[in-house]
Design an enzyme around this catalytic site. Structure first.
Site, PDB file in Angstrom:
ATOM      1  N   ASP A  17      84.165  30.839  27.642  1.00  0.00           N
ATOM      2  CA  ASP A  17      85.504  30.805  27.218  1.00  0.00           C
ATOM      3  C   ASP A  17      86.441  29.457  27.662  1.00  0.00           C
ATOM      4  O   ASP A  17      87.302  29.448  28.540  1.00  0.00           O
ATOM      5  CB  ASP A  17      86.478  31.926  27.949  1.00  0.00           C
ATOM      6  CG  ASP A  17      85.940  33.233  27.465  1.00  0.00           C
ATOM      7  OD1 ASP A  17      85.139  33.411  26.612  1.00  0.00           O
ATOM      8  OD2 ASP A  17      86.517  34.429  27.985  1.00  0.00           O
ATOM      9  N   ASP A  55      87.207  33.989  23.643  1.00  0.00           N
ATOM     10  CA  ASP A  55      87.987  34.723  23.788  1.00  0.00           C
ATOM     11  C   ASP A  55      88.958  34.824  22.342  1.00  0.00           C
ATOM     12  O   ASP A  55      89.336  33.549  22.075  1.00  0.00           O
ATOM     13  CB  ASP A  55      88.835  34.703  24.953  1.00  0.00           C
ATOM     14  CG  ASP A  55      89.404  36.034  25.399  1.00  0.00           C
ATOM     15  OD1 ASP A  55      88.644  37.140  25.432  1.00  0.00           O
ATOM     16  OD2 ASP A  55      90.433  35.993  26.040  1.00  0.00           O
ATOM     17  N   HIS A  57      91.616  37.013  20.335  1.00  0.00           N
ATOM     18  CA  HIS A  57      92.515  38.064  20.001  1.00  0.00           C
ATOM     19  C   HIS A  57      93.525  37.975  18.877  1.00  0.00           C
ATOM     20  O   HIS A  57      94.022  37.065  18.629  1.00  0.00           O
ATOM     21  CB  HIS A  57      93.526  38.475  21.283  1.00  0.00           C
ATOM     22  CG  HIS A  57      92.615  38.395  22.673  1.00  0.00           C
ATOM     23  ND1 HIS A  57      91.764  39.556  23.029  1.00  0.00           N
ATOM     24  CD2 HIS A  57      92.881  37.810  23.706  1.00  0.00           C
ATOM     25  CE1 HIS A  57      91.346  39.124  24.036  1.00  0.00           C
ATOM     26  NE2 HIS A  57      91.888  38.351  24.581  1.00  0.00           N
ATOM     27  N   HIS A  61      97.843  42.166  20.701  1.00  0.00           N
ATOM     28  CA  HIS A  61      96.682  42.746  21.428  1.00  0.00           C
ATOM     29  C   HIS A  61      97.093  43.696  22.315  1.00  0.00           C
ATOM     30  O   HIS A  61      97.829  43.399  23.120  1.00  0.00           O
ATOM     31  CB  HIS A  61      95.607  41.683  21.815  1.00  0.00           C
ATOM     32  CG  HIS A  61      94.378  41.925  22.183  1.00  0.00           C
ATOM     33  ND1 HIS A  61      93.998  42.305  23.620  1.00  0.00           N
ATOM     34  CD2 HIS A  61      93.238  42.681  21.553  1.00  0.00           C
ATOM     35  CE1 HIS A  61      92.590  42.737  23.745  1.00  0.00           C
ATOM     36  NE2 HIS A  61      92.317  42.903  22.538  1.00  0.00           N
ATOM     37  N   HIS A  90      97.418  35.127  24.970  1.00  0.00           N
ATOM     38  CA  HIS A  90      96.646  34.141  25.177  1.00  0.00           C
ATOM     39  C   HIS A  90      95.491  34.225  24.093  1.00  0.00           C
ATOM     40  O   HIS A  90      95.161  35.149  23.508  1.00  0.00           O
ATOM     41  CB  HIS A  90      95.818  34.229  26.589  1.00  0.00           C
ATOM     42  CG  HIS A  90      94.916  35.232  26.652  1.00  0.00           C
ATOM     43  ND1 HIS A  90      95.510  36.551  27.031  1.00  0.00           N
ATOM     44  CD2 HIS A  90      93.679  35.484  26.732  1.00  0.00           C
ATOM     45  CE1 HIS A  90      94.548  37.282  27.088  1.00  0.00           C
ATOM     46  NE2 HIS A  90      93.434  36.667  27.021  1.00  0.00           N
ATOM     47  N   LYS A 115      84.812  37.341  21.216  1.00  0.00           N
ATOM     48  CA  LYS A 115      85.285  38.755  21.645  1.00  0.00           C
ATOM     49  C   LYS A 115      86.649  39.071  21.861  1.00  0.00           C
ATOM     50  O   LYS A 115      87.318  38.101  21.999  1.00  0.00           O
ATOM     51  CB  LYS A 115      84.498  38.818  23.024  1.00  0.00           C
ATOM     52  CG  LYS A 115      84.978  37.592  24.050  1.00  0.00           C
ATOM     53  CD  LYS A 115      84.116  37.863  25.194  1.00  0.00           C
ATOM     54  CE  LYS A 115      84.509  36.767  26.308  1.00  0.00           C
ATOM     55  NZ  LYS A 115      86.020  36.780  26.597  1.00  0.00           N
ATOM     56  N   CYS A 160      85.681  37.163  32.821  1.00  0.00           N
ATOM     57  CA  CYS A 160      84.471  37.027  31.946  1.00  0.00           C
ATOM     58  C   CYS A 160      83.200  36.806  32.546  1.00  0.00           C
ATOM     59  O   CYS A 160      82.326  37.266  32.001  1.00  0.00           O
ATOM     60  CB  CYS A 160      85.091  36.351  30.845  1.00  0.00           C
ATOM     61  SG  CYS A 160      86.413  37.041  29.805  1.00  0.00           S
TER      62      CYS A 160
HETATM   63  C1  VGL Z   1      89.623  36.268  30.565  1.00  0.00           C
HETATM   64  C2  VGL Z   1      91.591  37.781  31.171  1.00  0.00           C
HETATM   65  C3  VGL Z   1      91.700  37.936  29.775  1.00  0.00           C
HETATM   66  C4  VGL Z   1      88.386  35.500  30.820  1.00  0.00           C
HETATM   67  C5  VGL Z   1      89.971  36.463  29.310  1.00  0.00           C
HETATM   68  O1  VGL Z   1      88.258  34.754  29.902  1.00  0.00           O
HETATM   69  O2  VGL Z   1      88.029  35.668  32.085  1.00  0.00           O
HETATM   70  N1  VGL Z   1      90.578  36.922  31.536  1.00  0.00           N
HETATM   71  N2  VGL Z   1      91.112  37.369  28.763  1.00  0.00           N
HETATM   72 ZN    ZN Z   2      91.705  37.652  26.766  1.00  0.00          ZN
END
Ligand code: VGL
Ligand code: ZN
Length: 218
Positions: A17, A55, A57, A61, A90, A115, A160
């Site tokens: 990410d 990430d 979404h 979401h 986000h 994801k 993550c």
């Molecule tokens: C993440 C919170 C929400 C991450 C992703 O990449 O750690 N954290 N979405």
């Molecule tokens: Zn996320």
């Protein structure tokens, strides 16, 4: 001081990410998240095989506080599958915040694994969504490719990276977290909890300077 770790053909680096929204100025900025980009570019040079996660979404979401009137970012709700932290909107599909950082430079990455694209399920782990039932397919991919050890770096260390490391162990892979190539969100001690849980899972933590590419003459 940890021993050196020699990278081999059955190793894969999972870069988690490295997206605009997780860096300063982004919607869910991880403190000093931008600092890991240059070290990860260098780290990736030690690996023949690299996988990137993204990430990703849809608008509205379930993990977005904005989808729950009266709730605020960093509240926890009860989702149908269990507790779920709410985040600022986000990494919305197709937006600039969801794009990889422009200074991430890993042209030899072999797979981008997205994801969190199901509206009703979040996915911290690159292997299994937060309902703990829905696989992303990554374990099957990595197994079919013959990988044995997964090295992890990226954002966020305590979400993550943490959940991906835990699932990788559960799937039977060796796990090595390159800790200085990660940064944490650190909600209520989550960074310290992550270090403990990694130890309990027999995941190894190293720093990038311990890594030796297989091709280095000795
Ligand atoms: C993440 C919170 C929400 C991450 C992703 O990449 O750690 N954290 N979405
Ligand atoms: Zn996320």
């Amino acid at each position: 001081m940890t021993k050196t770790v020699t990278v081999n053909e059955r190793d894969v680096l999972l870069v988690v990410d490295i997206q605009n929204d997780f860096c300063p100025g982004g919607a869910l900025a991880v403190p000093r998240g931008d600092e890991v980009v240059a070290p990860i570019n260098l780290l990736a040079g030690n690996f023949a095989h690299v996988v990137l996660t993204q990430d990703w979404h849809p608008p509205g979401h379930l993990s977005f506080a904005s989808s729950h009137p009266g709730r605020r970012p960093f509240d926890t709700i009860m989702a149908p599958y269990g507790p779920q932290v709410l985040w600022p909107d986000h990494c919305v599909q197709g937006t600039r915040g969801a794009e990889f950082r422009e200074d991430l430079h890993i042209p030899h990455a072999e797979l981008v694994l997205r994801k969190g694209y199901r509206r009703g399920i979040d996915s911290y782990s690159a292997f299994c969504e937060n309902d703990r039932k829905t696989p992303t397919g990554l374990a099957g991919y990595l197994r079919e490719r013959g990988f044995e050890r997964i090295f992890l770096a990226g954002l966020a260390f305590d979400f993550c990276v943490r959940y991906s490391a835990a699932d990788a162990r559960r799937e039977g892979f060796g796990v090595i977290v390159v800790e200085d190539c990660c940064r944490a969100i650190d909600l209520e001690g989550s960074a310290a909890a992550t270090r403990e849980s990694l130890q309990a899972l027999d995941a190894v933590c190293v720093t990038a300077d311990r890594m030796v590419p297989a091709s280095t003459p000795r």
